[in-house]
Scaffold this active site. Structure first.
Site, PDB file in Angstrom:
ATOM      1  CG  HIS A 111      -1.123   5.593  -1.199  1.00 53.06           C
ATOM      2  ND1 HIS A 111      -1.486   4.370  -2.140  1.00 53.06           N
ATOM      3  CD2 HIS A 111      -1.190   5.740   0.095  1.00 53.06           C
ATOM      4  CE1 HIS A 111      -2.779   3.884  -1.466  1.00 53.06           C
ATOM      5  NE2 HIS A 111      -2.286   3.844  -0.111  1.00 53.06           N
TER       6      HIS A 111
ATOM      7  CG  HIS B 170      -6.944   2.481  -0.512  1.00 53.46           C
ATOM      8  ND1 HIS B 170      -7.274   3.845  -0.961  1.00 53.46           N
ATOM      9  CD2 HIS B 170      -6.048   2.780   0.289  1.00 53.46           C
ATOM     10  CE1 HIS B 170      -6.083   4.564   0.083  1.00 53.46           C
ATOM     11  NE2 HIS B 170      -5.386   4.351   0.827  1.00 53.46           N
TER      12      HIS B 170
ATOM     13  CD  GLU C 227      -3.143   1.521   2.280  1.00 54.97           C
ATOM     14  OE1 GLU C 227      -3.243   0.258   2.461  1.00 54.97           O
ATOM     15  OE2 GLU C 227      -2.973   2.229   2.444  1.00 54.97           O
TER      16      GLU C 227
ATOM     17  CG  ASP D 197      -1.530   4.331   4.017  1.00 56.70           C
ATOM     18  OD1 ASP D 197      -1.456   4.372   2.476  1.00 56.70           O
ATOM     19  OD2 ASP D 197      -2.063   4.459   4.600  1.00 56.70           O
TER      20      ASP D 197
HETATM   21 MN    MN Z   1      -3.126   4.002   1.656  1.00 52.98          MN
END
Ligand code: MN
Length: 317
Positions: free
Chosen positions: A9, A160, A7, A280
């Protein structure tokens, strides 16, 4: 211990405008750092991965991404441009990066075709969807044409959080609840439960869905889902208890939750083969995430599965 993180980005050129919807939720200094790191693929991101022993990061267009585009034709073009951009960036660090496809579910047939292009031509390993698209959720029959392709290509779908379509009155007057603090968790967990109760996993029995943030609270809730559906007037057509659908079809990542309680709950409720490491980045501190999993009260075999083995086999890396 080496790691795969999924995850993670980025933001492609032209996607900045979709971030406007989340700007008011962030402290300006924190947002400035995030906005600097999202379009960066070379120095800081690779340094972070080296420090955390992340061999491979599977990159995804940040929320809301193309889900934030109101015009369907624009969405199709924008998604395709984002995928081409990502493929080019991956090619500069092909040992370190893989990609999740970004698809315009505003047009489900085109989304299916774009996913196929991404997997077969760009060698992406899955698809990531940022929540609802135009107020529609992935259990709607209109998306079956897309699920058929997900199933045929045998790639996982990462569900997500995105921007919720509308807001329940319970959030009124309490902006603290907005966004990643609580609102997105409710929205994403409910979206995932729509897949369970909406029969997506009966129609597409080999589909795997990934939830971030330690499963958006679902691992904690399995027993209660089963217990309460058993005396509900609804859900009679279900072939299995909700917990079984979740165990059979949903994997979770540790993204954004660096606490042993939720980790042990997820391992205990879903099994050690259904939990995968993620950070993340750049919304969270990747080094805290890496240290958390290294120090977690699990044995080496369990940590290897969470850190890289399950992702390796799921994404055929
Ligand atoms: Mn995320």
């Amino acid at each position: 211990m080496r790691k795969i993180a999924l995850e993670e980005h980025f933001s492609a050129p032209g996607f900045e405008k979709y971030l406007d919807a989340v700007v008011p939720m962030f402290d300006p200094a924190a947002l400035a750092t995030i906005e600097k790191l999202l379009p960066e693929f070379d120095d800081q991101r690779i340094d972070m991965m080296d420090r955390c022993e992340i061999d491979i990061a599977i990159l995804s267009q940040t929320a809301p991404g193309v889900q934030g585009e109101a015009d369907s034709n624009n969405a199709v073009k924008t998604a395709s441009a984002s995928n081409d951009f990502l493929a080019e960036r991956i090619s500069r660090h092909s040992e370190r990066y893989r990609g999740f496809a970004c698809v315009a579910l505003q047009a489900p047939t085109e989304a299916a075709a774009e996913l196929e292009r991404c997997v077969n031509e760009l060698k992406f390993v899955g698809v990531l969807v940022n929540g609802q698209t135009g107020g529609e959720y992935l259990d709607d029959a209109k998306f079956d044409v897309f699920w058929e392709r997900v199933s045929a290509l045998q790639v996982p779908l990462y569900l997500h959080p995105g921007i919720p379509y509308d807001q329940s009155r319970v959030f009124t007057g309490r902006p603290e609840l907005k966004g990643a603090i609580w609102e997105w968790t409710c929205d994403t967990a409910t979206h995932a439960l729509r897949l369970v109760f909406g029969g997506v996993f009966d129609r597409f029995p080999n589909v795997k869905v990934i939830l971030g943030h330690m499963g958006e609270t679902l691992p904690f809730s399995l027993w209660r889902l089963d217990s309460r559906i058993a005396i509900s007037s609804f859900g009679k057509a279900m072939k299995k208890p909700p917990s079984q659908y979740i165990r059979d079809h949903i994997l979770v990542t540790t993204s954004g939750v660096c606490a042993n309680g939720p980790l042990l709950c997820s391992v205990s409720e879903l099994g050690e083969d259904s939990v995968m490491f993620s950070t993340d980045y750049p919304y969270e501190n990747a080094e805290i995430a890496a240290r958390f999993i290294e120090d977690a009260p699990l044995n080496t075999e369990q940590k290897e599965k969470i850190c890289f083995r399950t992702a390796e086999s799921l994404f055929k890396l």
